[in-house]
Structures are given as C-alpha cells and as structure tokens.
Write an enzyme that holds these catalytic residues in place. Sequence first.
Site, PDB file in Angstrom:
ATOM      1  N   SER A  30       0.665  -1.128   0.075  1.00  0.00           N
ATOM      2  CA  SER A  30       0.064   0.071  -0.021  1.00  0.00           C
ATOM      3  C   SER A  30       0.961   1.134   0.057  1.00  0.00           C
ATOM      4  O   SER A  30       0.367   2.270  -0.176  1.00  0.00           O
ATOM      5  CB  SER A  30      -0.983   0.152   1.137  1.00  0.00           C
ATOM      6  OG  SER A  30      -0.205   0.057   2.416  1.00  0.00           O
TER       7      SER A  30
ATOM      8  N   LYS B 294       0.786   4.203   6.979  1.00  0.00           N
ATOM      9  CA  LYS B 294       0.036   4.806   5.934  1.00  0.00           C
ATOM     10  C   LYS B 294       0.543   6.469   6.113  1.00  0.00           C
ATOM     11  O   LYS B 294       1.326   6.849   7.109  1.00  0.00           O
ATOM     12  CB  LYS B 294      -1.530   4.829   6.250  1.00  0.00           C
ATOM     13  CG  LYS B 294      -2.217   3.699   5.942  1.00  0.00           C
ATOM     14  CD  LYS B 294      -2.274   3.423   4.360  1.00  0.00           C
ATOM     15  CE  LYS B 294      -2.963   1.977   4.133  1.00  0.00           C
ATOM     16  NZ  LYS B 294      -2.100   0.626   4.617  1.00  0.00           N
TER      17      LYS B 294
END
Lengths: 204, 204
Positions: free
Chosen positions: B124, B161
């Site tokens: 990701s 993230k």
Amino acid sequence: MRILMTPFTPPGETRDKVYRFVRRRILEELPPTVREVQEAFRFRAVQTARQHLERLVAEGRLVKAHGKSRGYRLPREPGTLFVPLLGRVQAGGLRAAIEECEGYIPVQSRGSEEVFGLRVQGESMTGAGILPGDIVVVRQQAEAASGDIVVALVGDEATIKRLRLRRSRIELHPENPAFATIVPRADECTVLGKVVEVRRYLEG
Amino acid sequence: MRILMTPFTPPGETRDKVYRFVRRRILEELPPTVREVQEAFRFRAVQTARQHLERLVAEGRLVKAHGKSRGYRLPREPGTLFVPLLGRVQAGGLRAAIEECEGYIPVQSRGSEEVFGLRVQGESMTGAGILPGDIVVVRQQAEAASGDIVVALVGDEATIKRLRLRRSRIELHPENPAFATIVPRADECTVLGKVVEVRRYLEG
DNA sequence: GCGCATACCAGACTTTTGTCTGGTATGCAA
DNA sequence: TTGCATACCAGACAAAAGTCTGGTATGCGC
C-alpha cells in the site's frame, strides 16, 4: 553496628542495571572505568562495582581486556561499524571521495568488508523503491551477478542501475520508463560495488 | 650527533595518519591511549604521540576529555543504539511485540527516544518507496503532523500510511492507487509512532 | 647568521585506574 | 545452629595512562 546503604537487594537486580549501564556506555563509544560504574551506582567501594563486572564476564554477558583501562566490551561484536557516507563519486575518485565524505553511518556487517554509503541523485531507480536523496549502502566488489543493483562508474560519474549480463555485453537498466538502458563499452564502465541496502531518512 | 628515526617527514602527513588511526579505533569502540598511539607509530617518546593528538584537538578534528584515559573522541557524537525489530504488531501488543522481537538493528538517534523497527507487509505504500519486506524505523509518539508517514493501529492490526488531519476527522492515505484511503473512527485508531527511516536489505 | 616553524626524543611526575586482602550484613537451606 | 550464597564496604597497592619540562634535528624566510 553500622547501617549499610542497601539493607537488601534482590539477587541479580543490580547486576542487570550495571549490565545495561555498561552496554549503553560501550555503544556510546566510551566504555566506563570500574570507578565510573561505582559512581554511577553510588557504591561506596570500588570492589562492589568490580564484582558485578567480573560476574557479568563470568556469565558471558561481557568480555574484558585484563589490566587495560576501560577494558570491558560486549561479547560477540554486534558487528556494527561506521562507514563513510559519500555525496557523489566522480571518475577515478572512490578513494578521494572516501577521504572527503559527508559523515558516517552505522551498518551491520559481517567481517571487515569494504563498505560505503552513497547518496542517490536522480529518479532513474524509483521503480525499485530507490528515490532521490536516499542512501544506498554499497559493498565494494568489481564483479556482480546479473540482476544485482550496482554502482558503476560510466564515463566520469558514478550511477546506480540494475546490472544485466548479456552474451556479449553488459547492460545497465534503470527502473523508470522515462530513462533509457545504458549499454557501455567494457573499457568505459567499472563496477564499484553492489548495493546491499537502501535507506531513507525522513527527518533530520 | 645521534641519528634520528625520521630525518624529515612532510608537515601534516604523520598527523593525518594518526587521525585515521584514532578514528578507526574509536569507531571500533575502544579509543586508544596516548601510549597505544605511540606504539602504533613506533614513536620513541610518548610526547610525540601526545603532540599530534593535541593538535588534532586544536584543529577541531578530535575532542578530548582532559585527564581521562582513552579520552579522545570524534567531534559530533554519532550516537548509535540498537532497537528491536518487530515482525508484526497486533492489537494492544506493542509491548508484547517488543518482547518477542526478531532481532536488533543499529540506528542513529539523538537522546533516549523509544524507537523500534517494523517489517513492512503489503504494497500500500509503494508510491512512497516503501516496499514489502522493507523495514521502517519508528519513533513512538501518540501525535503526528499531517503529512507524516505513521504506524497506526486500526482495528486489530498495525498499518503504515500517510496521515492527513482534516477538520473533523483523520485519514490514513495509502501511496498506491490500488488501495483505498482509510477513514477510521477516532476510538478505533491509535497512532503508534512516526516513521523516521526506511531500510531495505537486498541480501541476507 | 637569526628567528621560527614542524617533527621528534628523554625522562620524569601525577593522576587515573585496575587489582587485591580482608571485612560486615542478609537470606536460605541443611 | 552452621555453612554458604549474595550484596556490599574499607583501605590499600601497583600498573596504566595523562601530563610536563627540557632537549635535538630539519626546513624556511628574513
């Protein structure tokens, strides 16, 4: 009857603290003297500190050089050494670049291999997760396998690319479609080493 | 008239060698004594070694602790410490994860901050050059600024993230178009720390 | 020549540091 | 109780290591 400083300390507790103290000091580059340990724990006798240290040696948690000042060390060397961080490498000047390096970074290394750090310039390897400003850790070697990411001297500047060995030539592949593969003549290309690690510092 | 050991040595040449010797020894974790420098260079007088060392201090190439044994150091302390490398972090268990860590890695750190390493899973964050298998070095902190890359506990698994602080909520952005932004409720998301470094070991 | 720099040597003194001998107090197990 | 372990203290000695004073030789510029 005199009052002792510590009525009772659980076995091993102080010793554990001594170990952590010594370990920290060693990793900070200046191992403590016996008396520095004594003072840090406010022991009234040198021998108390010495006893803890000697037992840590007996337990194998420390090793020491007998009779030498600040002789306590960590057992199996964690294998950390500081290697020079280079800003850029130009023709012929790896030795020179190491002399005038930007600083030093710690790396884990087995043995006394010749290793250096190099700051990445350009976006030709972004596809391999190597971004401008990153640091690559390079082990010096003149040979490399096909598929390795290497630092090569092409013309008069060092470049980082993926090496491909073809039948009759070598190719230096970027990992970014915006850049073209380099196919140098054998006499104008030198492999300086193989990239063994990539690092990116996000602050400082 | 007696014959001296060295008829003539160019100015600064020996000093440079002394500097490199001392530097190497310091980086190897045991700074040399004045007499060890003397012996390494086969000086017949302690004072000769001392003179070189003192000049290196005067030039700012070394610093020293006056009167202390093995007191010569490099100017700005590199300050390395070993931090635990975690495989994965699950709900609530940062402390537990640190207990059962995979190993230790050396990082440069100022002060005694709480730092750990974490192995990256998933793709990701490939857009930020963070690939599966990479190691992120994380400084523990509950707060972070918008734009920082953070490790956050969402649900029962830790994730990496980029943090965005909006007016009324927080967002966790991946850096890969194939993944969706996470908008967690405040009570189901905990920031474990900020990513301060990314590392990739290409062999071993 | 002179003064002044660097590079080096000789021998000593002082402090730091490692090492040692012998001691007290507390807890535990036979 | 005794014996034995750990944890700690007191004071000393000897080696290691930092510091100092004063010296010689060589090159350089005046």
